[in-house]
Design an enzyme around this catalytic site. Structure first.
Site: not given
Ligand code: CMC
Length: 425
Positions: A306, A363
């Site tokens: 991320h 996700d």
């Protein structure tokens, strides 16, 4: 005014004093707005160290793995609140009273139907269109159907547009799925919860009774909460930039959906499932992990890493728990889910991923939950868009409410040709 300043030394010029501002949390910012006078711009492609705006909606501390909405921690909200209450919180700045919430909920749950002409609009798409392609089109088309809420200078119009978007997104999303599989559209059922209604519109058929499974309803609600906002990410920044020119809210949200679609952003959950399908069996995982580590191979483990979270993604912690609850409840025997769980285990122990702080992100787990729920992978990013609509709208509203709001207009470092002369003919 700020009592702290940064001193900038530029070649051949007197030192320039730049004010430093502090927010309530997070990094201080250096105000460089006056820098243009010196003949210099700052250069920060990818916005690695640029605060593009002031905002009081969401705070992230990526090193500590903290995500706050209006001051409340994401796990607190995920376990104690529900999606519509989080919507109220993001939009209005504080939690609602019981009466305020009842009114808000009633308004959202009773504006779920679409203009019937918009239903006909779907039929212009090819059946094999990606649902995100349909979403970019139909959400933008809302501006052609709801003229009475396009005046962004009118507060009441802004509010109506916000409600229309929150209420109708699940209907638009479910219809994009139904269209792709050739089933009749399901009208919304306003007696159900936001998540329950979405599930019914996705999986119900007109000739049969649909009973909402409470475990799936609760998991869907969590997915919606966890994706509701994430401060100035690519799609939210896109919505702000589009909105800064005075574009109508439906057009701005359509721009946000387009930005979300990419695999480095909202498309990651779909890309993650695609990758799991490509891996196929547990014994092939080492081959893919080796590829992810190979500098000469562009392959990346989708659902890992991320830009902001370099410790852990707090949304992933909640989603991981929900993921295991759903898998246990549904007792699904799916080899792909075995691949996912083994990949998670290997990547969490591998020095490459540990050193580069590449943890499974939200996700990774939401893709697995959605698959277990029977949602096709082309719909994953669409569901992300349904959830993120409240974040986009809240940022759009906050931006328009700020005094002295200006059109967003980045500058550049030009590296193209100069002084070329058009050839004589
Ligand atoms: N697999 C393998 N290596 C990776 C990965 C990955 N998923 N992500 C980053 N790296 C490596 C990358 O190769 C680089 O190595 P080096 O320093 O040797 O060049 C290093 O880690 C830093 O990567 P970066 O691309 O500079 O980091 P970034 O902050 O620009 O990218 C990211 C963040 C999310 C785009 C990236 O981690 C990625 O592509 N992940 C996979 C896609 C994904 O899951 N995206 C969803 C993010 S969560 C949803 C959302 O909020 O939108």
């Amino acid at each position: 005014m700020s009592d702290k300043v940064a001193i900038l030394h530029l070649p051949g010029q007197d030192p320039v004093e730049l004010p430093i501002f502090s927010g309530t949390a997070g990094n201080d910012v250096i105000d460089i707005r006056s820098l243009g006078k010196t003949g210099y711009f700052t250069y920060d492609p990818g916005f690695l160290a640029t605060a593009s705006c002031e905002s009081a909606i969401t705070f992230i501390d990526g090193d500590e793995g903290i995500l706050l909405h209006r001051g409340y921690a994401i796990d607190d909200l995920a376990y104690k609140s529900d999606y519509l209450e989080v919507c109220y919180l993001l939009l209005n700045g504080q939690l609602p009273s019981e009466k305020e919430f009842a009114k808000f909920k009633h308004t959202v749950l009773h504006h779920t139907m679409l203009h019937e002409q918009l239903v006909a609009f779907y039929r212009g798409f090819r059946r094999d269109s990606h649902p995100m392609a349909i979403m970019v089109g139909v959400v933008g088309a809302l501006s052609a159907f709801y003229h009475d809420s396009l005046d962004i200078t009118n507060e009441s119009c802004r509010e109506i547009a916000a409600f229309r978007l929150i209420s109708k997104m699940p209907t638009l999303a479910a219809m994009s799925y139904k269209y792709s599989i050739g089933q009749p559209f399901m009208y919304p059922d306003n007696t159900l919860s936001y998540a329950g209604n979405f599930l019914k519109m996705m999986f119900g058929i007109p000739c049969e009774q649909y009973v909402v499974n409470p475990v799936l309803e609760s998991a869907m609600d969590k997915i919606l909460i966890l994706h509701a906002d994430h401060e100035q990410n690519a799609s939210t920044s896109t919505v702000r930039l589009a909105g800064s020119s005075g574009a109508n809210p439906f057009a701005c949200i359509a721009a946000g959906i387009a930005s979300l679609w990419g695999p480095a952003h909202g498309g990651a959950n779909e890309a993650c499932l695609e990758m799991l399908e490509e891996i196929g069996t547990v014994d092939r995982i080492p081959e893919f992990v080796a590829r992810a580590k190979d500098k000469d191979d562009p392959f990346r483990l989708m659902g890992f890493g991320h830009r902001v979270y370099k410790n852990h993604d707090p949304r992933a912690t909640v989603m991981r728990k929900t993921c295991h609850e759903v898998l246990d409840d549904l007792k699904i025997d799916d080899p792909l889910l075995d691949v996912a769980m083994e990949l998670e285990r290997i990547a969490l122990e591998d020095p490459y991923f540990i050193e580069k702080k590449l943890y499974p992100n939200v996700d990774f787990y939401s893709g697995i939950v959605l698959r277990a729920m029977g949602i096709p992978r082309t719909m994953f990013t669409v569901i992300f868009a349904v959830s993120r609509t409240i974040g986009w709208i809240s940022h759009w509203k906050e931006m328009l409410d700020q005094p002295g709001q200006k059109i967003g207009r980045p500058r550049q470092m030009y590296t193209g040709e100069v002084d070329l002369h058009y050839p004589e003919k």
